[in-house]
Scaffold this motif. Sequence first.
Motif, PDB file in Angstrom:
ATOM      1  N   PHE A 192      -1.862   4.127  70.523  1.00 28.50           N
ATOM      2  CA  PHE A 192      -1.245   5.382  70.958  1.00 28.50           C
ATOM      3  C   PHE A 192      -2.295   6.461  71.201  1.00 28.50           C
ATOM      4  CE2 PHE A 192       2.795   3.857  70.855  1.00 28.50           C
ATOM      5  CZ  PHE A 192       3.807   4.784  70.695  1.00 28.50           C
ATOM      6  N   THR A 193      -2.133   7.204  72.296  1.00 24.84           N
ATOM      7  CA  THR A 193      -2.952   8.393  72.521  1.00 24.84           C
ATOM      8  C   THR A 193      -2.361   9.553  71.724  1.00 24.84           C
ATOM      9  OG1 THR A 193      -1.627   9.098  74.410  1.00 24.84           O
ATOM     10  CG2 THR A 193      -3.471   7.596  74.853  1.00 24.84           C
ATOM     11  N   LEU A 194      -3.102  10.646  71.635  1.00 26.50           N
ATOM     12  CA  LEU A 194      -2.618  11.824  70.918  1.00 26.50           C
ATOM     13  C   LEU A 194      -1.330  12.347  71.539  1.00 26.50           C
ATOM     14  CD1 LEU A 194      -2.971  14.040  68.780  1.00 26.50           C
ATOM     15  CD2 LEU A 194      -4.412  15.284  70.421  1.00 26.50           C
ATOM     16  N   LYS A 195      -1.264  12.341  72.860  1.00 23.01           N
ATOM     17  CA  LYS A 195      -0.069  12.830  73.549  1.00 23.01           C
ATOM     18  C   LYS A 195       1.139  11.958  73.227  1.00 23.01           C
ATOM     19  CE  LYS A 195       1.661  14.059  78.140  1.00 23.01           C
ATOM     20  NZ  LYS A 195       1.341  14.118  79.604  1.00 23.01           N
ATOM     21  N   GLN A 196       0.930  10.650  73.204  1.00 22.66           N
ATOM     22  CA  GLN A 196       2.031   9.731  72.890  1.00 22.66           C
ATOM     23  C   GLN A 196       2.499   9.896  71.445  1.00 22.66           C
ATOM     24  OE1 GLN A 196      -0.106   6.124  74.074  1.00 22.66           O
ATOM     25  NE2 GLN A 196       1.423   5.749  75.682  1.00 22.66           N
ATOM     26  N   GLU A 197       1.538  10.116  70.543  1.00 26.37           N
ATOM     27  CA  GLU A 197       1.895  10.278  69.138  1.00 26.37           C
ATOM     28  C   GLU A 197       2.651  11.582  68.919  1.00 26.37           C
ATOM     29  OE1 GLU A 197       0.059   9.462  64.724  1.00 26.37           O
ATOM     30  OE2 GLU A 197      -1.322   9.812  66.389  1.00 26.37           O
ATOM     31  N   LEU A 198       2.254  12.643  69.621  1.00 25.65           N
ATOM     32  CA  LEU A 198       2.977  13.903  69.520  1.00 25.65           C
ATOM     33  C   LEU A 198       4.399  13.763  70.062  1.00 25.65           C
ATOM     34  CD1 LEU A 198       0.200  16.457  70.572  1.00 25.65           C
ATOM     35  CD2 LEU A 198       1.173  16.127  68.291  1.00 25.65           C
ATOM     36  N   SER A 199       4.554  12.974  71.107  1.00 24.06           N
ATOM     37  CA  SER A 199       5.877  12.725  71.660  1.00 24.06           C
ATOM     38  C   SER A 199       6.745  11.970  70.659  1.00 24.06           C
ATOM     39  CB  SER A 199       5.745  11.920  72.957  1.00 24.06           C
ATOM     40  OG  SER A 199       7.009  11.620  73.491  1.00 24.06           O
ATOM     41  N   LEU A 200       6.162  10.978  69.977  1.00 28.27           N
ATOM     42  CA  LEU A 200       6.893  10.243  68.949  1.00 28.27           C
ATOM     43  C   LEU A 200       7.253  11.158  67.785  1.00 28.27           C
ATOM     44  CD1 LEU A 200       7.973   7.635  67.655  1.00 28.27           C
ATOM     45  CD2 LEU A 200       5.640   7.175  66.829  1.00 28.27           C
ATOM     46  N   ALA A 201       6.316  12.019  67.396  1.00 29.48           N
ATOM     47  CA  ALA A 201       6.578  12.960  66.301  1.00 29.48           C
ATOM     48  C   ALA A 201       7.754  13.875  66.646  1.00 29.48           C
ATOM     49  CB  ALA A 201       5.325  13.791  66.020  1.00 29.48           C
ATOM     50  N   LYS A 202       7.841  14.290  67.891  1.00 31.93           N
ATOM     51  CA  LYS A 202       8.942  15.145  68.345  1.00 31.93           C
ATOM     52  C   LYS A 202      10.274  14.420  68.210  1.00 31.93           C
ATOM     53  CE  LYS A 202      10.645  17.641  72.418  1.00 31.93           C
ATOM     54  NZ  LYS A 202      10.378  17.958  73.864  1.00 31.93           N
ATOM     55  N   VAL A 203      10.301  13.155  68.609  1.00 37.37           N
ATOM     56  CA  VAL A 203      11.537  12.356  68.508  1.00 37.37           C
ATOM     57  C   VAL A 203      11.970  12.234  67.047  1.00 37.37           C
ATOM     58  CG1 VAL A 203      12.509  10.042  68.823  1.00 37.37           C
ATOM     59  CG2 VAL A 203      11.110  11.063  70.625  1.00 37.37           C
ATOM     60  N   LEU A 204      11.012  11.958  66.158  1.00 38.84           N
ATOM     61  CA  LEU A 204      11.319  11.805  64.739  1.00 38.84           C
ATOM     62  C   LEU A 204      11.854  13.099  64.136  1.00 38.84           C
ATOM     63  CD1 LEU A 204       8.176   9.738  63.650  1.00 38.84           C
ATOM     64  CD2 LEU A 204      10.531   8.899  63.742  1.00 38.84           C
ATOM     65  N   ILE A 205      11.219  14.211  64.499  1.00 38.89           N
ATOM     66  CA  ILE A 205      11.609  15.508  63.938  1.00 38.89           C
ATOM     67  C   ILE A 205      12.998  15.921  64.420  1.00 38.89           C
ATOM     68  CG2 ILE A 205      11.070  17.980  63.940  1.00 38.89           C
ATOM     69  CD1 ILE A 205       8.082  17.162  63.975  1.00 38.89           C
ATOM     70  N   ILE A 206      13.288  15.681  65.699  1.00 45.89           N
ATOM     71  CA  ILE A 206      14.610  16.031  66.244  1.00 45.89           C
ATOM     72  C   ILE A 206      15.699  15.248  65.524  1.00 45.89           C
ATOM     73  CG2 ILE A 206      16.090  15.833  68.281  1.00 45.89           C
ATOM     74  CD1 ILE A 206      13.636  16.534  69.982  1.00 45.89           C
ATOM     75  N   PHE A 207      15.448  13.964  65.270  1.00 46.36           N
ATOM     76  CA  PHE A 207      16.429  13.154  64.548  1.00 46.36           C
ATOM     77  C   PHE A 207      16.585  13.628  63.105  1.00 46.36           C
ATOM     78  CE2 PHE A 207      17.791   9.645  61.901  1.00 46.36           C
ATOM     79  CZ  PHE A 207      18.792   9.042  62.644  1.00 46.36           C
ATOM     80  N   ALA A 208      15.472  14.040  62.487  1.00 47.54           N
ATOM     81  CA  ALA A 208      15.470  14.386  61.067  1.00 47.54           C
ATOM     82  C   ALA A 208      16.027  15.782  60.783  1.00 47.54           C
ATOM     83  CB  ALA A 208      14.049  14.292  60.507  1.00 47.54           C
ATOM     84  N   LEU A 209      16.050  16.660  61.787  1.00 47.70           N
ATOM     85  CA  LEU A 209      16.410  18.056  61.552  1.00 47.70           C
ATOM     86  C   LEU A 209      17.807  18.237  60.964  1.00 47.70           C
ATOM     87  CD1 LEU A 209      15.279  20.899  61.775  1.00 47.70           C
ATOM     88  CD2 LEU A 209      16.256  21.045  64.080  1.00 47.70           C
TER      89      LEU A 209
END
Length: 535
Positions: A214-231
């Motif tokens: 994963f690139t940094l951009k891809q990892e940030l995109s994954l982090a966004k998906v995880l956070i949206i689900f977790a909120l």
Amino acid sequence: MSSKIARGSLIMLIGYFIFRVGGYIYRFVTANLLGPAGFGILNLALPTQSILIQIASGGMPPAIAKHVSEYSAQGDEEMVKQVIHTSLKIVIVLGLFFSLIIFLLADPLAYGYFHKPEAALPLKLVALITPFSVVVGVFRGAFQGVFQMGNIVITKAFEQVFMISSAIILIWVGFQVAGAVTGTAIGFLFSALAGYYLYRRGLGKRLKDVKLSFTLKQELSLAKVLIIFALPVLITGLAETALFDAIGNFIVGRYLASEQLGFYGAATPVARLPLIISMSVATAVLPATAEAMGLKNRHVLKGYVNQSYRYVSLVVLPMCVGTFVFATPIMKLLYVNSAYMNGAAALQLLSIGMLFFTIYTVSSSIAQGLGKPYLPMVILIAGVILDVALSMYLVPLYGITGAAAATTITALFIMSTIVWKTLQVADVKLEYKDLGRIVLAAGIMGAVLLLIPQSLLISSATLSSSLSNSITFFSKYFVFLLVMILAATVYVVALILVGGLKKSDISAIRKLSNKTGPLKGKLEKIISFIERFAH
């Protein structure tokens, strides 16, 4: 697949039971060791700890479980590993950041808001807990995602055993409240170590040779998906903690002395005991409701909804009535210091509030099964606002009784609202006559219990303190055991007399009795006798 789900649910129920019972033991032991004033200060640290852990974890464990399960089913091992690594980075950053925040806020809270300088050190020590707790959360989420529920139970067991034992030892050697808080940090430390070991031996070993690209951009995109689900999970968890732990303690801590906060803190874990029952029902009803909705079977859905409310009411209602009637003797039984009986009035009100909250808990799971996860969250947020307003008004006037009243009124509000909306969404009508019979039977039981002199129970608990250890245990609990047997007998007889006992209840009891081993035969005779009176 169904057997895997059933087995996983049973293991998680055991884990939840361990977690709850361990929490009760921790509170009862520390209350007896610290005394009302010290226990009051501890009850400022514990809700702070719960809120901090939830914020720092960011609601990640369910998000990890969901995505790990999804990618494991697809055979995408790289994404499984990436989800775990990305989540770990998120919670470590959040954990360290909010640990620093609470450390810096400890003095302003202790001196400025609570006006209790002795609370400063325990609040600072809460910061020690967060880094370990959030790491444990990642491991537990990963274990859940691959159906390794036994590993979750093991980490919970490590947490409880080391938390309780460490707290007792540290209090005994003189660290008092600071020792009790440090004990929770030690518990999470050993839980994290156990989680790491189990991860390395199992899932980690499977993913060891998987390369991440994963690139940094891809990892940030994954982090966004995880956070949206977790909120939503985070918001709901914070609201529940605020309602039934933080708000009452924080406002009592601001306006009243530490001893009063200790009395209130001693009453709350007793009132929460019925939650074990409601959570077990809630665990089962969520997937059952979702299945009925998926099949579009309204008849089955109606049965699940009404059975859920019925079973919770059958068990929890008499528990709450008994707690209400014998609040003072129960406080004397559980706590060595007789001063804790000052929390009896608060316990009476909280026992009613917890009845409302158990029904809310079941309704919340039904709503989630119906595909409305945001409904409980919105209602809880409204409940938090109401509880803060009521507590700010009632605590200065009525003390800890006011705090209990605020919680109970709020619980009634959130229960009524979510039951109304859930039934509306499900298009189901409650079987009010059946529920009414249960209420009537519990009322008859309560009336009979009122005829028993409370002085008899209080004196049995008081007398036992002057006797030898073996006689103490016997004398202290024998009278209470007799009263519990009497209460159960009166309740069952009352249910039969008012026509509240169903054949389906007997069937459910028989299924439970089949798992009791050597007691199965004797229980079967009792069940067969009662079955003749069911309709």
